[in-house]
Motif scaffolding. Sequence first.
Motif, PDB file in Angstrom:
ATOM      1  N   MET A  15      89.906  72.603  50.316  1.00 32.49           N
ATOM      2  CA  MET A  15      91.128  73.246  50.751  1.00 32.49           C
ATOM      3  C   MET A  15      92.171  72.195  51.118  1.00 32.49           C
ATOM      4  O   MET A  15      93.336  72.391  50.865  1.00 32.49           O
ATOM      5  CB  MET A  15      90.811  74.161  51.930  1.00 32.49           C
ATOM      6  N   HIS A  16      91.698  71.091  51.698  1.00 37.56           N
ATOM      7  CA  HIS A  16      92.641  70.046  52.087  1.00 37.56           C
ATOM      8  C   HIS A  16      93.373  69.485  50.870  1.00 37.56           C
ATOM      9  O   HIS A  16      94.589  69.297  50.905  1.00 37.56           O
ATOM     10  CB  HIS A  16      91.897  68.938  52.840  1.00 37.56           C
ATOM     11  N   GLN A  17      92.643  69.238  49.799  1.00 36.44           N
ATOM     12  CA  GLN A  17      93.272  68.718  48.581  1.00 36.44           C
ATOM     13  C   GLN A  17      94.249  69.723  47.982  1.00 36.44           C
ATOM     14  O   GLN A  17      95.290  69.344  47.460  1.00 36.44           O
ATOM     15  CB  GLN A  17      92.196  68.342  47.553  1.00 36.44           C
ATOM     16  N   LEU A  18      93.915  70.997  48.069  1.00 39.97           N
ATOM     17  CA  LEU A  18      94.802  72.041  47.559  1.00 39.97           C
ATOM     18  C   LEU A  18      96.109  72.057  48.341  1.00 39.97           C
ATOM     19  O   LEU A  18      97.180  72.246  47.770  1.00 39.97           O
ATOM     20  CB  LEU A  18      94.104  73.399  47.649  1.00 39.97           C
ATOM     21  N   SER A  19      96.031  71.822  49.645  1.00 44.06           N
ATOM     22  CA  SER A  19      97.240  71.846  50.469  1.00 44.06           C
ATOM     23  C   SER A  19      98.133  70.638  50.215  1.00 44.06           C
ATOM     24  O   SER A  19      99.298  70.647  50.586  1.00 44.06           O
ATOM     25  CB  SER A  19      96.875  71.916  51.956  1.00 44.06           C
ATOM     26  N   ILE A  20      97.605  69.619  49.560  1.00 39.40           N
ATOM     27  CA  ILE A  20      98.388  68.408  49.288  1.00 39.40           C
ATOM     28  C   ILE A  20      98.835  68.329  47.839  1.00 39.40           C
ATOM     29  O   ILE A  20      99.973  67.976  47.550  1.00 39.40           O
ATOM     30  CB  ILE A  20      97.550  67.153  49.628  1.00 39.40           C
ATOM     31  N   ASN A  21      97.943  68.667  46.905  1.00 33.64           N
ATOM     32  CA  ASN A  21      98.157  68.312  45.506  1.00 33.64           C
ATOM     33  C   ASN A  21      98.536  69.441  44.560  1.00 33.64           C
ATOM     34  O   ASN A  21      98.799  69.163  43.398  1.00 33.64           O
ATOM     35  CB  ASN A  21      96.887  67.646  44.952  1.00 33.64           C
ATOM     36  N   HIS A  22      98.525  70.670  44.990  1.00 34.55           N
ATOM     37  CA  HIS A  22      98.819  71.743  44.035  1.00 34.55           C
ATOM     38  C   HIS A  22     100.271  71.680  43.600  1.00 34.55           C
ATOM     39  O   HIS A  22     101.150  71.319  44.372  1.00 34.55           O
ATOM     40  CB  HIS A  22      98.500  73.112  44.647  1.00 34.55           C
ATOM     41  N   ARG A  23     100.542  72.057  42.362  1.00 36.33           N
ATOM     42  CA  ARG A  23     101.904  71.920  41.823  1.00 36.33           C
ATOM     43  C   ARG A  23     102.873  72.957  42.372  1.00 36.33           C
ATOM     44  O   ARG A  23     104.079  72.738  42.370  1.00 36.33           O
ATOM     45  CB  ARG A  23     101.895  71.961  40.305  1.00 36.33           C
ATOM     46  N   HIS A  24     102.374  74.096  42.862  1.00 37.85           N
ATOM     47  CA  HIS A  24     103.256  75.116  43.426  1.00 37.85           C
ATOM     48  C   HIS A  24     103.331  74.958  44.942  1.00 37.85           C
ATOM     49  O   HIS A  24     102.312  74.931  45.626  1.00 37.85           O
ATOM     50  CB  HIS A  24     102.753  76.530  43.097  1.00 37.85           C
ATOM     51  N   ARG A  25     104.553  74.874  45.440  1.00 43.85           N
ATOM     52  CA  ARG A  25     104.762  74.663  46.866  1.00 43.85           C
ATOM     53  C   ARG A  25     104.177  75.795  47.699  1.00 43.85           C
ATOM     54  O   ARG A  25     103.589  75.549  48.748  1.00 43.85           O
ATOM     55  CB  ARG A  25     106.253  74.510  47.168  1.00 43.85           C
ATOM     56  N   ASN A  26     104.323  77.041  47.242  1.00 36.19           N
ATOM     57  CA  ASN A  26     103.815  78.147  48.059  1.00 36.19           C
ATOM     58  C   ASN A  26     102.293  78.142  48.133  1.00 36.19           C
ATOM     59  O   ASN A  26     101.721  78.551  49.141  1.00 36.19           O
ATOM     60  CB  ASN A  26     104.360  79.497  47.604  1.00 36.19           C
ATOM     61  N   THR A  27     101.603  77.658  47.125  1.00 33.44           N
ATOM     62  CA  THR A  27     100.146  77.535  47.196  1.00 33.44           C
ATOM     63  C   THR A  27      99.771  76.449  48.194  1.00 33.44           C
ATOM     64  O   THR A  27      98.818  76.613  48.967  1.00 33.44           O
ATOM     65  CB  THR A  27      99.545  77.227  45.818  1.00 33.44           C
ATOM     66  N   ARG A  28     100.514  75.350  48.209  1.00 28.86           N
ATOM     67  CA  ARG A  28     100.264  74.302  49.205  1.00 28.86           C
ATOM     68  C   ARG A  28     100.484  74.836  50.619  1.00 28.86           C
ATOM     69  O   ARG A  28      99.700  74.551  51.526  1.00 28.86           O
ATOM     70  CB  ARG A  28     101.172  73.100  48.951  1.00 28.86           C
ATOM     71  N   THR A  29     101.518  75.653  50.787  1.00 35.24           N
ATOM     72  CA  THR A  29     101.809  76.231  52.102  1.00 35.24           C
ATOM     73  C   THR A  29     100.696  77.172  52.533  1.00 35.24           C
ATOM     74  O   THR A  29     100.259  77.149  53.691  1.00 35.24           O
ATOM     75  CB  THR A  29     103.155  76.982  52.063  1.00 35.24           C
ATOM     76  N   ARG A  30     100.234  78.013  51.632  1.00 34.53           N
ATOM     77  CA  ARG A  30      99.151  78.949  51.951  1.00 34.53           C
ATOM     78  C   ARG A  30      97.889  78.200  52.364  1.00 34.53           C
ATOM     79  O   ARG A  30      97.227  78.563  53.342  1.00 34.53           O
ATOM     80  CB  ARG A  30      98.841  79.835  50.742  1.00 34.53           C
ATOM     81  N   ALA A  31      97.545  77.159  51.611  1.00 32.82           N
ATOM     82  CA  ALA A  31      96.342  76.382  51.925  1.00 32.82           C
ATOM     83  C   ALA A  31      96.479  75.701  53.289  1.00 32.82           C
ATOM     84  O   ALA A  31      95.533  75.693  54.083  1.00 32.82           O
ATOM     85  CB  ALA A  31      96.082  75.352  50.827  1.00 32.82           C
ATOM     86  N   ALA A  32      97.658  75.157  53.567  1.00 36.55           N
ATOM     87  CA  ALA A  32      97.878  74.522  54.870  1.00 36.55           C
ATOM     88  C   ALA A  32      97.756  75.544  55.997  1.00 36.55           C
ATOM     89  O   ALA A  32      97.165  75.262  57.045  1.00 36.55           O
ATOM     90  CB  ALA A  32      99.248  73.853  54.904  1.00 36.55           C
ATOM     91  N   GLY A  33      98.275  76.736  55.782  1.00 35.92           N
ATOM     92  CA  GLY A  33      98.177  77.791  56.783  1.00 35.92           C
ATOM     93  C   GLY A  33      96.739  78.185  57.052  1.00 35.92           C
ATOM     94  O   GLY A  33      96.343  78.390  58.205  1.00 35.92           O
ATOM     95  N   LEU A  34      95.934  78.272  56.006  1.00 36.98           N
ATOM     96  CA  LEU A  34      94.529  78.626  56.194  1.00 36.98           C
ATOM     97  C   LEU A  34      93.757  77.521  56.904  1.00 36.98           C
ATOM     98  O   LEU A  34      92.866  77.797  57.714  1.00 36.98           O
ATOM     99  CB  LEU A  34      93.877  78.937  54.853  1.00 36.98           C
ATOM    100  N   LEU A  35      94.096  76.274  56.622  1.00 39.90           N
ATOM    101  CA  LEU A  35      93.466  75.176  57.350  1.00 39.90           C
ATOM    102  C   LEU A  35      93.802  75.257  58.830  1.00 39.90           C
ATOM    103  O   LEU A  35      92.946  75.024  59.692  1.00 39.90           O
ATOM    104  CB  LEU A  35      93.919  73.833  56.779  1.00 39.90           C
ATOM    105  N   MET A  36      95.050  75.603  59.135  1.00 45.90           N
ATOM    106  CA  MET A  36      95.455  75.736  60.532  1.00 45.90           C
ATOM    107  C   MET A  36      94.730  76.902  61.202  1.00 45.90           C
ATOM    108  O   MET A  36      94.321  76.800  62.361  1.00 45.90           O
ATOM    109  CB  MET A  36      96.976  75.909  60.614  1.00 45.90           C
ATOM    110  N   LEU A  37      94.563  78.002  60.463  1.00 41.87           N
ATOM    111  CA  LEU A  37      93.798  79.132  61.004  1.00 41.87           C
ATOM    112  C   LEU A  37      92.366  78.712  61.325  1.00 41.87           C
ATOM    113  O   LEU A  37      91.808  79.108  62.353  1.00 41.87           O
ATOM    114  CB  LEU A  37      93.767  80.289  60.004  1.00 41.87           C
ATOM    115  N   GLY A  38      91.794  77.916  60.461  1.00 42.24           N
ATOM    116  CA  GLY A  38      90.438  77.438  60.674  1.00 42.24           C
ATOM    117  C   GLY A  38      90.306  76.549  61.896  1.00 42.24           C
ATOM    118  O   GLY A  38      89.232  76.443  62.488  1.00 42.24           O
ATOM    119  N   ARG A  39      91.393  75.905  62.283  1.00 40.66           N
ATOM    120  CA  ARG A  39      91.387  75.057  63.482  1.00 40.66           C
ATOM    121  C   ARG A  39      91.632  75.859  64.749  1.00 40.66           C
ATOM    122  O   ARG A  39      91.651  75.296  65.831  1.00 40.66           O
ATOM    123  CB  ARG A  39      92.453  73.975  63.355  1.00 40.66           C
TER     124      ARG A  39
END
Length: 70
Positions: A1-25
């Motif tokens: 998930m961390h790599q998805l939040s950094i490297n995905h080509r679509h910004r909204n997918t990176r945002t979603r992944a970052a949000g889920l990582l934050m939820l997990g914390r």
Amino acid sequence: MHQLSINHRHRNTRTRAAGLLMLGRGISPQVIAEQLGVSGQSVYNWSHMWRDSGVCGLMGGHNGGRPFAL
């Protein structure tokens, strides 16, 4: 998930992944929404998409944008 939040080509997918990582914390959805500049409902929707469809659910939703030129 961390790599998805950094490297995905679509910004909204990176945002979603970052949000889920934050939820997990343990960060609350409202705080996540404020930090990412989205609505609180969006964070809940991401959580449900992740639970229901995994990574594929996060990558959906790229149907908008300008129509292709003929």
